[in-house]
Every structure is written in structure tokens, then in C-alpha cells.
Write a protein that holds these residues in place. Sequence first.
Motif, PDB file in Angstrom:
ATOM      1  N   ALA A   1      29.343  94.282  76.075  1.00 39.56           N
ATOM      2  CA  ALA A   1      28.097  95.006  76.343  1.00 39.56           C
ATOM      3  C   ALA A   1      26.889  94.091  76.112  1.00 39.56           C
ATOM      4  O   ALA A   1      25.952  94.068  76.914  1.00 39.56           O
TER       5      ALA A   1
ATOM      6  N   LYS B   1      32.097 107.360  84.533  1.00 36.99           N
ATOM      7  CA  LYS B   1      31.858 108.118  83.293  1.00 36.99           C
ATOM      8  C   LYS B   1      31.423 109.550  83.599  1.00 36.99           C
ATOM      9  O   LYS B   1      31.792 110.481  82.878  1.00 36.99           O
TER      10      LYS B   1
ATOM     11  N   LEU C   1      28.539 107.650  73.886  1.00 40.33           N
ATOM     12  CA  LEU C   1      27.986 106.548  73.093  1.00 40.33           C
ATOM     13  C   LEU C   1      26.732 105.973  73.743  1.00 40.33           C
ATOM     14  O   LEU C   1      26.617 105.932  74.972  1.00 40.33           O
ATOM     15  N   GLY C   2      25.822 105.511  72.886  1.00 37.15           N
ATOM     16  CA  GLY C   2      24.689 104.706  73.346  1.00 37.15           C
ATOM     17  C   GLY C   2      25.114 103.246  73.318  1.00 37.15           C
ATOM     18  O   GLY C   2      26.309 102.938  73.310  1.00 37.15           O
TER      19      GLY C   2
ATOM     20  N   SER D   1      42.304  95.640  72.618  1.00 31.63           N
ATOM     21  CA  SER D   1      42.352  94.197  72.359  1.00 31.63           C
ATOM     22  C   SER D   1      40.986  93.656  71.959  1.00 31.63           C
ATOM     23  O   SER D   1      40.871  92.512  71.507  1.00 31.63           O
ATOM     24  N   SER D   2      39.938  94.443  72.147  1.00 31.03           N
ATOM     25  CA  SER D   2      38.587  93.973  71.781  1.00 31.03           C
ATOM     26  C   SER D   2      37.669  95.178  71.590  1.00 31.03           C
ATOM     27  O   SER D   2      38.066  96.325  71.823  1.00 31.03           O
ATOM     28  N   GLY D   3      36.460  94.888  71.149  1.00 30.45           N
ATOM     29  CA  GLY D   3      35.392  95.897  71.077  1.00 30.45           C
ATOM     30  C   GLY D   3      35.725  97.117  70.227  1.00 30.45           C
ATOM     31  O   GLY D   3      36.377  97.025  69.185  1.00 30.45           O
ATOM     32  N   ILE D   4      35.290  98.272  70.691  1.00 31.18           N
ATOM     33  CA  ILE D   4      35.412  99.516  69.922  1.00 31.18           C
ATOM     34  C   ILE D   4      36.884  99.898  69.732  1.00 31.18           C
ATOM     35  O   ILE D   4      37.282 100.364  68.659  1.00 31.18           O
TER      36      ILE D   4
ATOM     37  N   ASN E   1      40.050 104.834  75.885  1.00 30.02           N
ATOM     38  CA  ASN E   1      38.852 104.051  75.575  1.00 30.02           C
ATOM     39  C   ASN E   1      38.616 102.877  76.524  1.00 30.02           C
ATOM     40  O   ASN E   1      37.501 102.392  76.656  1.00 30.02           O
TER      41      ASN E   1
ATOM     42  N   TRP F   1      38.296 100.485  92.725  1.00 29.23           N
ATOM     43  CA  TRP F   1      39.155  99.878  91.708  1.00 29.23           C
ATOM     44  C   TRP F   1      38.751 100.354  90.306  1.00 29.23           C
ATOM     45  O   TRP F   1      39.597 100.713  89.482  1.00 29.23           O
TER      46      TRP F   1
ATOM     47  N   ALA G   1      49.449  96.278  79.581  1.00 27.70           N
ATOM     48  CA  ALA G   1      49.431  97.087  80.800  1.00 27.70           C
ATOM     49  C   ALA G   1      48.099  96.921  81.500  1.00 27.70           C
ATOM     50  O   ALA G   1      47.072  96.705  80.848  1.00 27.70           O
ATOM     51  N   ASP G   2      48.176  97.027  82.830  1.00 30.58           N
ATOM     52  CA  ASP G   2      46.941  96.983  83.620  1.00 30.58           C
ATOM     53  C   ASP G   2      46.716  98.376  84.196  1.00 30.58           C
ATOM     54  O   ASP G   2      47.505  98.847  85.027  1.00 30.58           O
ATOM     55  N   MET G   3      45.668  99.029  83.753  1.00 32.86           N
ATOM     56  CA  MET G   3      45.441 100.433  84.130  1.00 32.86           C
ATOM     57  C   MET G   3      45.042 100.600  85.599  1.00 32.86           C
ATOM     58  O   MET G   3      44.883 101.731  86.068  1.00 32.86           O
ATOM     59  N   ALA G   4      44.904  99.486  86.312  1.00 28.62           N
ATOM     60  CA  ALA G   4      44.664  99.588  87.764  1.00 28.62           C
ATOM     61  C   ALA G   4      45.981  99.775  88.505  1.00 28.62           C
ATOM     62  O   ALA G   4      45.990 100.154  89.679  1.00 28.62           O
TER      63      ALA G   4
ATOM     64  N   SER H   1      30.095 107.607  77.798  1.00 24.65           N
ATOM     65  CA  SER H   1      28.824 106.898  77.612  1.00 24.65           C
ATOM     66  C   SER H   1      27.668 107.813  77.964  1.00 24.65           C
ATOM     67  O   SER H   1      27.823 108.761  78.752  1.00 24.65           O
TER      68      SER H   1
ATOM     69  N   ILE I   1      37.999 100.188  79.552  1.00 22.48           N
ATOM     70  CA  ILE I   1      37.184 100.127  80.784  1.00 22.48           C
ATOM     71  C   ILE I   1      37.440  98.792  81.455  1.00 22.48           C
ATOM     72  O   ILE I   1      37.608  97.772  80.783  1.00 22.48           O
TER      73      ILE I   1
HETATM   74  P1  NDP Z   1      35.255  96.105  75.800  1.00 24.73           P
HETATM   75  O1  NDP Z   1      34.879  95.464  77.109  1.00 24.73           O
HETATM   76  O2  NDP Z   1      34.962  95.374  74.558  1.00 24.73           O
HETATM   77  O3  NDP Z   1      36.808  96.440  75.813  1.00 24.73           O
HETATM   78  C1  NDP Z   1      37.416  96.926  76.944  1.00 24.73           C
HETATM   79  C2  NDP Z   1      38.889  97.035  76.658  1.00 24.73           C
HETATM   80  O4  NDP Z   1      39.547  97.493  77.847  1.00 24.73           O
HETATM   81  C3  NDP Z   1      39.520  95.709  76.284  1.00 24.73           C
HETATM   82  O5  NDP Z   1      40.489  95.913  75.297  1.00 24.73           O
HETATM   83  C4  NDP Z   1      40.161  95.253  77.578  1.00 24.73           C
HETATM   84  O6  NDP Z   1      41.243  94.410  77.248  1.00 24.73           O
HETATM   85  C5  NDP Z   1      40.607  96.581  78.177  1.00 24.73           C
HETATM   86  N1  NDP Z   1      40.759  96.520  79.630  1.00 24.73           N
HETATM   87  C6  NDP Z   1      39.921  95.963  80.547  1.00 24.73           C
HETATM   88  N2  NDP Z   1      40.407  96.098  81.778  1.00 24.73           N
HETATM   89  C7  NDP Z   1      41.610  96.731  81.658  1.00 24.73           C
HETATM   90  C8  NDP Z   1      42.622  97.134  82.578  1.00 24.73           C
HETATM   91  N3  NDP Z   1      42.501  96.897  83.894  1.00 24.73           N
HETATM   92  N4  NDP Z   1      43.715  97.748  82.097  1.00 24.73           N
HETATM   93  C9  NDP Z   1      43.869  97.981  80.771  1.00 24.73           C
HETATM   94  N5  NDP Z   1      42.946  97.635  79.856  1.00 24.73           N
HETATM   95  C10 NDP Z   1      41.829  97.016  80.291  1.00 24.73           C
HETATM   96  O7  NDP Z   1      34.567  97.564  75.826  1.00 24.73           O
HETATM   97  P2  NDP Z   1      33.737  98.303  74.683  1.00 24.73           P
HETATM   98  O8  NDP Z   1      34.481  98.224  73.416  1.00 24.73           O
HETATM   99  O9  NDP Z   1      32.338  97.858  74.744  1.00 24.73           O
HETATM  100  O10 NDP Z   1      33.773  99.811  75.216  1.00 24.73           O
HETATM  101  C11 NDP Z   1      34.797 100.693  74.796  1.00 24.73           C
HETATM  102  C12 NDP Z   1      34.473 102.082  75.303  1.00 24.73           C
HETATM  103  O11 NDP Z   1      33.186 102.474  74.830  1.00 24.73           O
HETATM  104  C13 NDP Z   1      34.426 102.189  76.831  1.00 24.73           C
HETATM  105  O12 NDP Z   1      34.981 103.395  77.256  1.00 24.73           O
HETATM  106  C14 NDP Z   1      32.936 102.163  77.132  1.00 24.73           C
HETATM  107  O13 NDP Z   1      32.605 102.806  78.339  1.00 24.73           O
HETATM  108  C15 NDP Z   1      32.384 102.911  75.926  1.00 24.73           C
HETATM  109  N6  NDP Z   1      30.985 102.614  75.704  1.00 24.73           N
HETATM  110  C16 NDP Z   1      30.627 101.367  75.248  1.00 24.73           C
HETATM  111  C17 NDP Z   1      29.282 101.076  75.079  1.00 24.73           C
HETATM  112  C18 NDP Z   1      28.825  99.740  74.584  1.00 24.73           C
HETATM  113  O14 NDP Z   1      27.593  99.532  74.548  1.00 24.73           O
HETATM  114  N7  NDP Z   1      29.718  98.842  74.169  1.00 24.73           N
HETATM  115  C19 NDP Z   1      28.235 102.062  75.384  1.00 24.73           C
HETATM  116  C20 NDP Z   1      28.743 103.319  75.856  1.00 24.73           C
HETATM  117  C21 NDP Z   1      30.072 103.575  75.997  1.00 24.73           C
HETATM  118  P3  NDP Z   1      41.946  93.352  78.230  1.00 24.73           P
HETATM  119  O15 NDP Z   1      40.869  92.491  78.787  1.00 24.73           O
HETATM  120  O16 NDP Z   1      42.886  92.632  77.307  1.00 24.73           O
HETATM  121  O17 NDP Z   1      42.659  94.168  79.261  1.00 24.73           O
END
Ligand code: NDP
Length: 283
Positions: free
Chosen positions: A217, A181, A209-210, A37-40, A113, A132, A85-88, A164, A115
Motif C-alpha cells: 500500500a 471491494k 479498512l482505511g 505471506s505479507s502485510g495484514i 484477505n 482477472w 495457491a494462485d486465486m486466479a 476497504s 488481493i
Molecule cells: P498485501 O499486498 O501486503 O498482501 C496481499 C497478499 O495476497 C499477499 O500475501 C500475496 O502473496 C497474496 N496474493 C496476491 N496475489 C495473489 C493470488 N493471485 N493468489 C493468492 N494470493 C495472492 O496486501 P495488504 O496486506 O495491504 O492488504 C490485505 C487486505 O487488506 C486486502 O484485502 C486489502 O484490500 C485490505 N486493505 C488494505 C489496505 C492497506 O492500506 N494496506 C487498505 C484497505 C484494505 P503472494 O504474492 O505470495 O501471492
Amino acid sequence: TKKKDIINGFHCICFFECVDFVLESLKGARVLVTGASSGIGEQMAYHYARFGAQIVITARREKVLQQVAEKCLSLGAQKALHIAADMANESDPERVVDFALEKLGGLDYLVLNHIGPTTFGMWEGDVEHTRWLMKVNFFSYIQMAWRALPSLEQSKGSLVVVSSVLGKMTNPFTLPYSSTKFALSGFFGSLYHELAMKKSNVSISVCTLGLIDTDSAMDKVRGITKVPAYPATEAALNIIIAGATRQLDLYYPWFTQVITLIKDWSPSGGVTLDRSPVCRRAT
Ligand code: NDP
């Protein structure tokens, strides 16, 4: 030198042609991306969409997922489905894999992917939060991988784990996150050997990843570190290539590999943060 350059250039062309060829094979590939839903994860969904894959995306926020899925379709995805889904939750990881298997008729790529949110600061003894976070960042990964393995075995598929540099070296301020990690590195590194012993068809790629410029982040490290942040869209593409080329390890950006190699020789254990006031308090 000229001859050497030409040979190197030739190798580069071969490499890029080979990558192009492999990426073309993503057309129609059945992919499940978590944390999309966001980020990478979101950027990975868009790349897979551009390559014409069939995608299932998951995270907690249903409305945001729906928007990402719509954009995936507009970018060229053959299918783009989402499941909140909530992965917790104990049963959600398996529910998500079952949904993808049913809707796509199997899986070629499982990209783990997601977190859970965590604080950036000194360890204050919050064991409950760490427990958790372990559920979200680690146990759900191994549940999903185990559930998807039979299908990946059939399709000669790939398991991609996003990790990471903090899963390879110790640092202050991220103890719970770092622990999850490290657990991933241990588990999936060992699983790689067991799959090889079983002559399995499934490849594993562990992506180290860095710092990447995602909102979450950047919010944590703003004003704390001068380490450059690399673009999420490029990180996402590198992860996809690692999975498609069945590479065991990806380091992005490249120097994260150097950092992990020299960490044992440096007296500070390779701490990468600068000497900002927050860091000075910790030392
Ligand atoms: P984001 O915080 O941008 O995205 C996290 C994603 O996980 C979101 O889609 C969020 O969506 C989802 N999420 C959060 N909590 C839950 C949950 N309980 N159940 C299911 N989904 C969940 O993370 P990044 O894009 O920054 O990171 C992506 C990956 O890259 C991770 O594994 C991170 O460790 C790794 N990484 C990132 C770095 C960085 O600098 N950005 C550096 C090193 C590694 P929603 O809130 O909708 O659930």
C-alpha cells in the motif's frame, strides 16, 4: 462527571475482559488465513499463533509462506501449515479449503484477505486486468466461502472478509480494485441476511479498512496522499477481534466509518485524497 467516568470505565473493563475471554477461546481454534505471506494477512497469522490457534496459511509464494509458518510455530501456534495457491486459478480456492478441512479436521474461522496486485492510476480501459482482478479479489472469496460454509455451520464458526473503505465510497485511481471491494460488500452483506433468514450458526464480519502501512500500500500512495497510515499489526488484531466477537462490521481506523457515513452528503462524494499534482490532473 466522576460517576459517569466510573460507569464508562466499568464498561471499558467489562468490554476488555469480554474480549480477553473471547480471544482465549482462540486457543486450538482452526483457522484458514488467505494472503498470509505479507502485510495484514501475515500479521494475522502471527496473532492467531500467539493465541495458540491451529493455522493454515495460503498465498502464491511457497518459500515465504514456509518462513511465516515457521515463525507461527515459534510464536505458539498449535499447528501451522501452508499451501501455495494462485486465486486466479479456477480450482485453487476450493483446493485450499479442502486442504484446510482435511489437515485441521474442520474450520472455525475462514479469513479472506488476499488481493491481487493492481496499479494505482487513471483508468485506461484495461478490461482484461479488471476481469482477472475480479477472479482473485472476488470470485475466489465466494468460492472459498461456499466450500467452507458446511464446516463453519457445524462449528458455529466465523467468516471474516477483509475489505476497504474503497469498497464503500468512490475514488479516482483505483477503479478495478474498488469494483472488486464493492462486489464483496454487496455479496457478503446480502449473504448475511440469507444466513440470518436460515437461522444459520455462521457469523459474517466485513472489515472496512482505511490506509494501512503495508509495503504494497505504501509503495502505491507514497508522495500522493497525506492520509495517515495505520499499523498493519493493529489492523490485524482488530480484524481477529471482530471475527472472534462475531461483529458484523468492523471499521479500522474508527473514522473510516464517519467517512463512509458522510460521503453521500459531500459534493465530491467524500474523496479523501489530498490535492497533490496527481490528484489535480484527475479533477
Ligand atoms: P498485501 O499486498 O501486503 O498482501 C496481499 C497478499 O495476497 C499477499 O500475501 C500475496 O502473496 C497474496 N496474493 C496476491 N496475489 C495473489 C493470488 N493471485 N493468489 C493468492 N494470493 C495472492 O496486501 P495488504 O496486506 O495491504 O492488504 C490485505 C487486505 O487488506 C486486502 O484485502 C486489502 O484490500 C485490505 N486493505 C488494505 C489496505 C492497506 O492500506 N494496506 C487498505 C484497505 C484494505 P503472494 O504474492 O505470495 O501471492
